[in-house]
Design a protein around this motif. Structure first.
Motif, PDB file in Angstrom:
ATOM      1  N   TYR A 166     122.042  65.994  -3.563  1.00 16.04           N
ATOM      2  CA  TYR A 166     121.239  65.142  -2.675  1.00 16.04           C
ATOM      3  C   TYR A 166     121.849  64.880  -1.297  1.00 16.04           C
ATOM      4  O   TYR A 166     121.651  63.821  -0.729  1.00 16.04           O
ATOM      5  CB  TYR A 166     120.939  63.794  -3.349  1.00 16.04           C
ATOM      6  N   GLN A 167     122.542  65.846  -0.737  1.00 11.89           N
ATOM      7  CA  GLN A 167     123.054  65.685   0.621  1.00 11.89           C
ATOM      8  C   GLN A 167     121.955  66.025   1.635  1.00 11.89           C
ATOM      9  O   GLN A 167     121.407  67.123   1.603  1.00 11.89           O
ATOM     10  CB  GLN A 167     124.259  66.590   0.852  1.00 11.89           C
ATOM     11  N   PRO A 168     121.624  65.099   2.531  1.00  8.86           N
ATOM     12  CA  PRO A 168     120.565  65.393   3.508  1.00  8.86           C
ATOM     13  C   PRO A 168     121.006  66.413   4.541  1.00  8.86           C
ATOM     14  O   PRO A 168     122.134  66.381   5.031  1.00  8.86           O
ATOM     15  CB  PRO A 168     120.293  64.034   4.152  1.00  8.86           C
ATOM     16  N   ASN A 169     120.110  67.324   4.859  1.00  9.49           N
ATOM     17  CA  ASN A 169     120.342  68.339   5.866  1.00  9.49           C
ATOM     18  C   ASN A 169     119.050  68.631   6.606  1.00  9.49           C
ATOM     19  O   ASN A 169     117.968  68.193   6.203  1.00  9.49           O
ATOM     20  CB  ASN A 169     120.856  69.632   5.223  1.00  9.49           C
ATOM     21  N   LYS A 170     119.170  69.388   7.673  1.00 14.47           N
ATOM     22  CA  LYS A 170     118.000  69.841   8.400  1.00 14.47           C
ATOM     23  C   LYS A 170     118.210  71.293   8.796  1.00 14.47           C
ATOM     24  O   LYS A 170     119.338  71.797   8.831  1.00 14.47           O
ATOM     25  CB  LYS A 170     117.763  68.996   9.647  1.00 14.47           C
ATOM     26  N   PHE A 171     117.116  71.992   9.048  1.00 10.78           N
ATOM     27  CA  PHE A 171     117.177  73.331   9.618  1.00 10.78           C
ATOM     28  C   PHE A 171     116.002  73.484  10.565  1.00 10.78           C
ATOM     29  O   PHE A 171     115.130  72.608  10.660  1.00 10.78           O
ATOM     30  CB  PHE A 171     117.164  74.408   8.530  1.00 10.78           C
ATOM     31  N   GLN A 172     115.969  74.596  11.263  1.00 10.26           N
ATOM     32  CA  GLN A 172     114.858  74.879  12.157  1.00 10.26           C
ATOM     33  C   GLN A 172     114.290  76.261  11.880  1.00 10.26           C
ATOM     34  O   GLN A 172     114.965  77.122  11.312  1.00 10.26           O
ATOM     35  CB  GLN A 172     115.304  74.775  13.616  1.00 10.26           C
ATOM     36  N   ASN A 173     113.041  76.428  12.283  1.00 10.59           N
ATOM     37  CA  ASN A 173     112.405  77.723  12.196  1.00 10.59           C
ATOM     38  C   ASN A 173     111.228  77.738  13.160  1.00 10.59           C
ATOM     39  O   ASN A 173     110.933  76.717  13.787  1.00 10.59           O
ATOM     40  CB  ASN A 173     111.966  78.040  10.755  1.00 10.59           C
ATOM     41  N   VAL A 174     110.582  78.870  13.267  1.00  8.05           N
ATOM     42  CA  VAL A 174     109.448  79.021  14.174  1.00  8.05           C
ATOM     43  C   VAL A 174     108.195  79.297  13.348  1.00  8.05           C
ATOM     44  O   VAL A 174     108.203  80.168  12.462  1.00  8.05           O
ATOM     45  CB  VAL A 174     109.674  80.179  15.174  1.00  8.05           C
ATOM     46  N   VAL A 175     107.133  78.560  13.604  1.00 12.23           N
ATOM     47  CA  VAL A 175     105.883  78.757  12.885  1.00 12.23           C
ATOM     48  C   VAL A 175     105.339  80.143  13.208  1.00 12.23           C
ATOM     49  O   VAL A 175     105.051  80.465  14.361  1.00 12.23           O
ATOM     50  CB  VAL A 175     104.851  77.680  13.253  1.00 12.23           C
ATOM     51  N   GLU A 176     105.216  80.960  12.174  1.00 10.22           N
ATOM     52  CA  GLU A 176     104.750  82.344  12.353  1.00 10.22           C
ATOM     53  C   GLU A 176     103.239  82.429  12.295  1.00 10.22           C
ATOM     54  O   GLU A 176     102.617  83.207  13.013  1.00 10.22           O
ATOM     55  CB  GLU A 176     105.382  83.226  11.274  1.00 10.22           C
ATOM     56  N   SER A 177     102.631  81.638  11.419  1.00 15.82           N
ATOM     57  CA  SER A 177     101.167  81.601  11.345  1.00 15.82           C
ATOM     58  C   SER A 177     100.724  80.184  11.024  1.00 15.82           C
ATOM     59  O   SER A 177     101.435  79.420  10.373  1.00 15.82           O
ATOM     60  CB  SER A 177     100.635  82.575  10.287  1.00 15.82           C
ATOM     61  N   ALA A 178      99.532  79.855  11.522  1.00 18.74           N
ATOM     62  CA  ALA A 178      98.927  78.546  11.280  1.00 18.74           C
ATOM     63  C   ALA A 178      97.461  78.794  10.981  1.00 18.74           C
ATOM     64  O   ALA A 178      96.608  78.742  11.873  1.00 18.74           O
ATOM     65  CB  ALA A 178      99.109  77.638  12.489  1.00 18.74           C
ATOM     66  N   ASN A 179      97.178  79.092   9.715  1.00 21.98           N
ATOM     67  CA  ASN A 179      95.829  79.476   9.299  1.00 21.98           C
ATOM     68  C   ASN A 179      95.386  78.648   8.109  1.00 21.98           C
ATOM     69  O   ASN A 179      96.094  78.576   7.091  1.00 21.98           O
ATOM     70  CB  ASN A 179      95.774  80.961   8.923  1.00 21.98           C
ATOM     71  N   GLY A 180      94.220  78.024   8.229  1.00 22.86           N
ATOM     72  CA  GLY A 180      93.670  77.283   7.106  1.00 22.86           C
ATOM     73  C   GLY A 180      94.611  76.201   6.616  1.00 22.86           C
ATOM     74  O   GLY A 180      95.062  75.347   7.388  1.00 22.86           O
ATOM     75  N   LYS A 181      94.966  76.258   5.328  1.00 20.59           N
ATOM     76  CA  LYS A 181      95.735  75.194   4.690  1.00 20.59           C
ATOM     77  C   LYS A 181      97.228  75.261   4.966  1.00 20.59           C
ATOM     78  O   LYS A 181      97.948  74.313   4.634  1.00 20.59           O
ATOM     79  CB  LYS A 181      95.537  75.268   3.165  1.00 20.59           C
ATOM     80  N   TRP A 182      97.701  76.390   5.531  1.00 21.52           N
ATOM     81  CA  TRP A 182      99.141  76.630   5.514  1.00 21.52           C
ATOM     82  C   TRP A 182      99.733  76.920   6.884  1.00 21.52           C
ATOM     83  O   TRP A 182      99.115  77.587   7.715  1.00 21.52           O
ATOM     84  CB  TRP A 182      99.453  77.819   4.594  1.00 21.52           C
ATOM     85  N   LEU A 183     100.955  76.437   7.067  1.00 24.63           N
ATOM     86  CA  LEU A 183     101.864  76.941   8.088  1.00 24.63           C
ATOM     87  C   LEU A 183     102.864  77.843   7.383  1.00 24.63           C
ATOM     88  O   LEU A 183     103.316  77.523   6.275  1.00 24.63           O
ATOM     89  CB  LEU A 183     102.640  75.802   8.758  1.00 24.63           C
ATOM     90  N   THR A 184     103.217  78.967   7.987  1.00 22.12           N
ATOM     91  CA  THR A 184     104.234  79.829   7.393  1.00 22.12           C
ATOM     92  C   THR A 184     105.327  80.125   8.405  1.00 22.12           C
ATOM     93  O   THR A 184     105.117  80.091   9.613  1.00 22.12           O
ATOM     94  CB  THR A 184     103.645  81.174   6.900  1.00 22.12           C
ATOM     95  N   PHE A 185     106.515  80.369   7.878  1.00 19.56           N
ATOM     96  CA  PHE A 185     107.616  80.855   8.696  1.00 19.56           C
ATOM     97  C   PHE A 185     108.479  81.764   7.841  1.00 19.56           C
ATOM     98  O   PHE A 185     108.466  81.687   6.614  1.00 19.56           O
ATOM     99  CB  PHE A 185     108.446  79.710   9.301  1.00 19.56           C
ATOM    100  N   LYS A 186     109.229  82.641   8.498  1.00 26.61           N
ATOM    101  CA  LYS A 186     110.088  83.599   7.795  1.00 26.61           C
ATOM    102  C   LYS A 186     111.550  83.245   8.030  1.00 26.61           C
ATOM    103  O   LYS A 186     111.938  82.835   9.123  1.00 26.61           O
ATOM    104  CB  LYS A 186     109.804  85.019   8.273  1.00 26.61           C
TER     105      LYS A 186
END
Length: 262
Positions: A166-186
């Motif tokens: 349970y150690q809190p962390n963060k990361f970053q990414n770039v939204v690859e697609s934003a379609n319908g119900k989902w955001l995706t990133f790789k």
């Protein structure tokens, strides 16, 4: 039931350190001293996000039973859950698709609406809720994702044994697609990656994905699941090249505002 929870969570957000990181960046670079107070821990596993004084949004698969009467820690205080609203189009995967070829499970996950709202019995007055994102222009934006789930790196994938630290962390990414119900990133390998490129891990379900605008955070997504092919027994979450799916808040903006306004 226990088998379902274990397998589903492995895919849904498919140490002392959380999240899956670049193998060539020091682990401490991903750590945060304190996770934002509007991010809360769910009663069993995963996270939710405070979006109004009496309302927390999360992914539906973190709701394992009727949580009415259960407690949530928001900041330094406990609040009783009054009621849970699961989206009517959420589909819980059946046991018969939790083995063998992954294609049927992926189809169910993609078609489902993985979101739920939690109403608290009393308002949270000492923590500012995060605003929810209503625009449909998420593609190409950098998101910051918080979580306290399993750690690992893109070469070896996530280590499920670490998610109980349970150690809190963060990361970053770039939204690859934003379609319908989902955001995706790789989860890109280092030569194409952001400095803090990462992927959510098991236990990060419902973690907040945030866009900062003029220094102010807006909630754009909730960590949900990872795409995979082949046989379920060979699945390894968090490898480079894996695509993550996040519940897209803007797609559910009207549903959220309708339920919160009741």
């Amino acid at each position: 039931m226990k088998l379902f929870i274990f397998i589903a969570l492995a895919f849904y957000c498919i140490g002392s350190y959380a999240v899956v990181m670049r193998h060539d960046v020091p682990i401490d670079s991903y750590r945060v001293e304190k996770i934002p107070e509007y991010i809360v821990d769910m009663p069993q596993e995963g996270h939710g996000v405070l979006i109004a004084e009496k309302w927390v949004v999360t992914v539906a698969h973190t709701i394992f039973h009727d949580y009415a009467g259960s407690k949530l820690n928001v900041g330094s205080k406990q609040y009783e859950i009054e009621k849970v609203y699961i989206h009517p189009e959420y589909v819980k995967p059946s046991n018969n698709i939790l083995s063998g070829d992954l294609a049927p499970l992926m189809q169910v996950l993609e078609s489902s609406s993985d979101i739920a709202l939690i109403k608290l019995s009393t308002p949270v007055l000492d923590i500012k809720p995060i605003s929810i994102y209503s625009k449909s222009d998420e593609k190409g934006k950098v998101i910051t994702v918080f979580g306290k789930g399993a750690m690992g790196n893109g070469l070896s994938g996530e280590n499920l044994d670490t998610k109980y630290l349970y150690q809190p962390n963060k990361f970053q990414n770039v939204v690859e697609s934003a379609n319908g119900k989902w955001l995706t990133f790789k989860f890109d390998s280092p030569h194409n990656a952001l400095p803090l490129e990462g992927m959510h891990g098991s236990g990060d379900s419902g973690g907040a994905s945030i866009i900062y605008q003029s220094g102010e955070p807006s909630l754009v997504g909730l960590s949900s699941w990872q795409f995979a092919t082949g046989d379920i027994s060979a699945f390894k979450g968090g490898l480079y090249g894996t695509t993550a799916y996040q519940t897209r808040i803007s797609s559910y903006y009207n549903w959220i505002t309708d339920v919160v306004g009741r």
